[in-house]
Design an enzyme around this catalytic site. Structure first.
Site, PDB file in Angstrom:
ATOM      1  CD  GLU A 185      -3.235  -0.903   1.848  1.00 44.45           C
ATOM      2  OE1 GLU A 185      -3.468  -0.057   2.484  1.00 44.45           O
ATOM      3  OE2 GLU A 185      -3.922  -1.943   2.075  1.00 44.45           O
TER       4      GLU A 185
HETATM    5  C1  LIG Z   1       1.929  -9.685   1.143  1.00 44.24           C
HETATM    6  C2  LIG Z   1       1.882  -9.131  -0.019  1.00 44.24           C
HETATM    7  C3  LIG Z   1       0.533  -8.586  -0.221  1.00 44.24           C
HETATM    8  C4  LIG Z   1       0.165  -7.811  -1.297  1.00 44.24           C
HETATM    9  N1  LIG Z   1      -1.245  -7.495  -1.654  1.00 44.24           N
HETATM   10  C5  LIG Z   1      -1.303  -6.856  -2.781  1.00 44.24           C
HETATM   11  C6  LIG Z   1      -2.690  -6.555  -3.472  1.00 44.24           C
HETATM   12  O1  LIG Z   1      -3.673  -6.907  -2.822  1.00 44.24           O
HETATM   13  N2  LIG Z   1      -3.031  -6.137  -4.558  1.00 44.24           N
HETATM   14  C7  LIG Z   1      -1.838  -5.647  -5.130  1.00 44.24           C
HETATM   15  O2  LIG Z   1      -2.105  -5.155  -6.450  1.00 44.24           O
HETATM   16  N3  LIG Z   1      -0.538  -5.717  -4.967  1.00 44.24           N
HETATM   17  C8  LIG Z   1      -0.307  -6.292  -3.678  1.00 44.24           C
HETATM   18  N4  LIG Z   1       1.048  -6.403  -3.018  1.00 44.24           N
HETATM   19  C9  LIG Z   1       2.047  -5.816  -3.955  1.00 44.24           C
HETATM   20  C10 LIG Z   1       2.519  -4.462  -3.238  1.00 44.24           C
HETATM   21  O3  LIG Z   1       1.722  -3.488  -3.141  1.00 44.24           O
HETATM   22  C11 LIG Z   1       3.854  -4.343  -3.777  1.00 44.24           C
HETATM   23  O4  LIG Z   1       5.033  -5.013  -3.197  1.00 44.24           O
HETATM   24  C12 LIG Z   1       4.520  -2.769  -3.628  1.00 44.24           C
HETATM   25  O5  LIG Z   1       3.916  -1.993  -4.328  1.00 44.24           O
HETATM   26  C13 LIG Z   1       6.100  -2.872  -4.148  1.00 44.24           C
HETATM   27  O6  LIG Z   1       6.160  -3.261  -5.279  1.00 44.24           O
HETATM   28  P1  LIG Z   1       7.344  -4.312  -5.522  1.00 44.24           P
HETATM   29  O7  LIG Z   1       7.373  -5.107  -4.256  1.00 44.24           O
HETATM   30  O8  LIG Z   1       7.344  -4.617  -6.915  1.00 44.24           O
HETATM   31  O9  LIG Z   1       8.797  -3.425  -5.329  1.00 44.24           O
HETATM   32  P2  LIG Z   1       9.481  -2.622  -6.379  1.00 44.24           P
HETATM   33  O10 LIG Z   1       8.374  -1.740  -6.863  1.00 44.24           O
HETATM   34  O11 LIG Z   1      10.188  -3.555  -7.283  1.00 44.24           O
HETATM   35  O12 LIG Z   1      10.625  -1.735  -5.408  1.00 44.24           O
HETATM   36  C14 LIG Z   1      11.686  -2.296  -5.052  1.00 44.24           C
HETATM   37  C15 LIG Z   1      12.174  -1.400  -3.933  1.00 44.24           C
HETATM   38  O13 LIG Z   1      12.723   0.050  -4.706  1.00 44.24           O
HETATM   39  C16 LIG Z   1      11.857   1.173  -4.097  1.00 44.24           C
HETATM   40  N5  LIG Z   1      11.316   1.970  -5.297  1.00 44.24           N
HETATM   41  C17 LIG Z   1      10.804   1.642  -6.364  1.00 44.24           C
HETATM   42  N6  LIG Z   1      10.672   2.673  -7.163  1.00 44.24           N
HETATM   43  C18 LIG Z   1      11.381   3.614  -6.355  1.00 44.24           C
HETATM   44  C19 LIG Z   1      11.444   5.024  -6.494  1.00 44.24           C
HETATM   45  N7  LIG Z   1      10.979   5.847  -7.913  1.00 44.24           N
HETATM   46  N8  LIG Z   1      11.885   5.887  -5.782  1.00 44.24           N
HETATM   47  C20 LIG Z   1      12.727   5.287  -4.809  1.00 44.24           C
HETATM   48  N9  LIG Z   1      12.601   4.095  -4.306  1.00 44.24           N
HETATM   49  C21 LIG Z   1      11.840   3.195  -5.274  1.00 44.24           C
HETATM   50  C22 LIG Z   1      10.813   0.464  -3.148  1.00 44.24           C
HETATM   51  O14 LIG Z   1      10.082   1.314  -2.266  1.00 44.24           O
HETATM   52  C23 LIG Z   1      11.444  -0.762  -2.872  1.00 44.24           C
HETATM   53  O15 LIG Z   1      12.045  -0.472  -1.717  1.00 44.24           O
HETATM   54  C24 LIG Z   1       1.408  -7.417  -2.086  1.00 44.24           C
HETATM   55  C25 LIG Z   1       2.419  -7.629  -1.632  1.00 44.24           C
HETATM   56  C26 LIG Z   1       2.577  -8.463  -0.527  1.00 44.24           C
HETATM   57  C27 LIG Z   1       4.482  -8.943  -0.561  1.00 44.24           C
END
Ligand SMILES: Cc1cc2nc3c(=O)[nH]c(=O)nc-3n(C[C@H](O)[C@H](O)[C@H](O)COP(=O)(O)OP(=O)(O)OC[C@H]3O[C@@H](n4cnc5c(N)ncnc54)[C@H](O)[C@@H]3O)c2cc1C
Length: 659
Positions: free
Chosen positions: A426
């Site tokens: 979120e």
């Molecule tokens: C248990 C769990 C439940 C979830 N439930 C849902 C759900 O119900 N529906 C849904 O759609 N998604 C869901 N998600 C997905 C969740 O919202 C994402 O994991 C989250 O948005 C982060 O994306 P990512 O994991 O791909 O990280 P990435 O986007 O790959 O980011 C990796 C790292 O880089 C940082 N980063 C990325 N871009 C930038 C930037 N521009 N500037 C600075 N830092 C940056 C991030 O903060 C993070 O530290 C869930 C994930 C988990 C693990």
């Protein structure tokens, strides 16, 4: 195997323009948070706290009592942990209580609870087992009920709200294997069908909480641009028994054992035009607007865990004796205990103040909700980690193992595992920093953005400079002096807490002056200084939290005069801790190692120290970090525009669409 990515690689500018286009740009109502970042401490926007009607309160309390009884009598948290499953009986019990429709209005068959009581219910379930709170919150805060309540047509509300309030579990599907924080990379497509009756959805959605059991989901997919439609990321309602919806996997995590989180494949899934929520191309706007309120769920859960961590810490630190005394008598442990206590009070205050703002509806509380999410997830994590330290070895042992040895099954290690994700989903902490910094700088960008933008022509810069000079001539003097310098300001009402409010007032102005200083030093490149902007936001979060603690203690003392002294002590404890952190953050604004660290990180990325890793024995073995997801086999719809049901949307085109 080589690492591959699936989408075209959108540029930073394209990703930014999509985020920017999804932002709510107008400020129709006053915002405490926005004013705070501008150096204007408007205490009257959060104090006195709005109170709910007696009827709403009675309804909320009655529901909490039923929920408490149900959880303690019919739900075994150890079983959820053991089986990684919330049983059907528990889910049915929650449905029978009306817990699926806590915030759904009564006219649609829901309970019609306030945000305050919805959050209290999530807090209670979160303390009993986080997976239950996550089920309820993913369903109601980001699943179908909230977006429908906010953006649904009458027909959509009449059809779906009674179902999702009582029988149907929902989920929210945005994330994809190659789409996390950056929706510009989205490849799930929604292609108009030849008869224009609806869309064919194709793609793979990752990590959908509740996705493995949901009856209906909200899917974010990209509609292609055509001559008649701008297209763009769009939200669709989709029953999961639709042809072409496949749950490919149920994912398992570090914590939140028991959540039903899916990989969902969509293969030519037909959704009618009536399934579009909020309009074509409005999907991200809908998601962000939904999260403005939805984001309050996580702080509610994190705050409740922190309060439980306090109880666990207190019980252990007073009973456990080492070196001739209860461990809580040893100074380092006492310091830990004080930190957990202060944090628990501060977080409860932040959640209460923000939730009442949400119910009151007279303020724009998007900055406060975002600050609450950021702050509670970060501070809650630290507090729960501190509780583990206080518990010593038992902090690391599972509740089941403790029980098997005849000890009280304290779920400390589970709480730490469950708390960790709050800093990621979120809106990760880094993304929350970006979002809030954007709001904090909004006024400055509005008046001086063109001056800082290297792409703007000199003539236009000069024009902007005239407007900016006029604005700053009126604004800057407001940052020089204020109530915080008046010796007895706020004392009449807040007594011993007044110095903390004076501190907030003075430091809000200092923050605004510092922000302008940073803009002056870094100009357009400030946007790239994420760590620096993060500190600006964190200072705002601490100042907001101190304000909340004082206001909350004052409100509670009004209702419980006999507890006034203790309440003020708790607020004072938290405020002193928060002020210490604020002072450190200020000192790091202009004196830090960010540039050197960034340079080193780039060298790490380029493999400059890879030679040093040569003795590592890596248990991960071989395999792609992000495997290529094959497009689903398709029945080749005769689609408008692309003419192919699975054509990946053109990302540049999307960016253009939302501009
Ligand atoms: C248990 C769990 C439940 C979830 N439930 C849902 C759900 O119900 N529906 C849904 O759609 N998604 C869901 N998600 C997905 C969740 O919202 C994402 O994991 C989250 O948005 C982060 O994306 P990512 O994991 O791909 O990280 P990435 O986007 O790959 O980011 C990796 C790292 O880089 C940082 N980063 C990325 N871009 C930038 C930037 N521009 N500037 C600075 N830092 C940056 C991030 O903060 C993070 O530290 C869930 C994930 C988990 C693990």
């Amino acid at each position: 195997m080589a690492t591959t990515t699936n989408a075209a690689d959108p540029s930073y500018e394209q990703s930014k323009s999509i985020a920017e286009a999804s932002r709510e740009t107008e400020w129709k109502q006053p915002s405490f948070g926005r004013e705070l970042f501008l150096g204007n401490f408007q205490l009257d926007l959060i104090h006195p706290q709005p109170q709910a009607s007696a009827e709403m309160t009675a309804k909320g309390e009655a529901f909490l009592a039923k929920l408490r009884r149900f959880l303690s009598e019919q739900v075994d948290p150890l079983q959820i942990e053991r089986d990684a499953k919330i049983t059907d009986e528990v889910v049915d019990g929650l449905k029978a209580l009306g817990a699926l429709g806590m915030k759904v209005p009564e006219e649609y068959g829901g309970l019609g609870l306030s945000q305050v009581y919805y959050n209290k219910a999530l807090a209670l379930t979160g303390q009993w087992h986080s997976a239950i709170a996550t089920l309820l919150s993913a369903h109601q805060s980001i699943g179908l009920p909230e977006p429908l309540r906010m953006f649904g047509t009458d027909g959509q509300k009449r059809e779906w709200l009674p179902k999702v309030a009582n029988t149907h579990i929902s989920a929210f599907l945005l994330t994809e294997p190659d789409v996390g924080s950056d929706p510009a990379r989205m490849t799930t497509s929604a292609t108009p069908t030849a008869d224009s009756a609806g869309y064919a959805l194709n793609g793979v959605k990752l990590w959908a909480t509740n996705g493995a059991v949901a009856d209906v989901v909200i899917i974010m997919a990209v509609v292609p641009k055509t001559e008649t439609s701008k297209g763009g990321i769009t939200a669709f309602i989709c029953p999961t028994d639709s042809d072409g919806v496949t749950i490919e996997a149920r994912n398992a995590f570090m914590g939140l054992r028991g959540i039903e989180n899916s990989v969902t494949r969509l293969t030519d899934v037909f959704v009618p035009n009536q399934a579009v929520v909020g309009g074509v191309g409005k999907g991200l706007k809908l998601a962000l607007a939904t999260l403005n309120t939805g984001r309050l769920s996580l702080p509610a859960i994190a705050s409740a865990s922190t309060k439980l961590a306090l109880k666990i810490s207190r019980e252990w630190a007073s009973e456990r004796r080492q070196w001739g005394a209860p461990v809580g008598k040893h100074d380092p442990v006492a310091q830990h205990l004080a930190f957990v206590t202060g944090t628990a009070f501060g977080l409860e205050a932040v959640v209460d103040v923000s939730s009442r703002l949400a119910d009151d509806k007279r303020n724009d509380f998007r900055v406060e909700a975002a600050l609450a999410k950021l702050y509670a997830s970060e501070m809650g994590w630290k507090a729960v980690d501190t509780m583990i330290q206080i518990r010593g070895g038992r902090g690391y042992e599972t509740a089941q193992s403790l029980k098997d040895r005849g000890e009280k099954p304290v779920p400390a290690e589970q709480m730490l595992r469950d708390m960790r994700i709050n800093r990621i989903f979120e809106g990760s902490t880094e993304i929350m920093h970006l979002l809030i910094a954007r709001e904090a700088l909004d006024q400055h960008l509005a008046v001086a953005g063109d001056i800082l933008d290297p792409k703007v022509a000199m003539a236009d810069k000069a024009k902007a400079a005239v407007g900016a000079a006029k604005f700053y001539a009126g604004y800057l003097p407001t940052l020089v002096t204020g109530e915080g310098q008046r010796p007895n300001a706020y004392a009449e009402e807040f007594g011993s807490l007044a110095p903390h409010l004076r501190y907030v007032e003075r430091h809000a102005r200092k923050l605004a002056r510092s922000t302008m200083g940073l803009m002056g030093v870094h100009q357009a490149s400030l946007e790239q200084k994420g760590a620096l902007l993060g500190r600006v936001v964190d200072i705002g979060a601490e100042l907001f939290a101190i304000s909340c603690a004082c206001v909350y203690a004052h409100s509670l003392a009004g209702r419980q005069p006999a507890r006034r002294e203790e309440l003020y002590e708790l607020a004072d404890l938290f405020a002193k801790q928060a002020r210490g952190r604020t002072d450190s953050l200020f000192s790091e604004l202009f004196s830090n190692h960010d540039a050197a660290q960034y340079k080193t990180a780039q060298k790490v990325l380029e493999g400059g120290y890879e030679w040093w890793e040569s003795d590592i024995l890596d248990p991960s073995g071989e395999g792609p970090m992000i495997p290529k997801h094959e497009p689903p086999a398709t029945r080749q719809f005769e689609a408008n525009g692309s003419g192919n049901g699975v054509a990946a949307p053109d990302v540049a085109q999307q960016a253009e669409v939302v501009q």
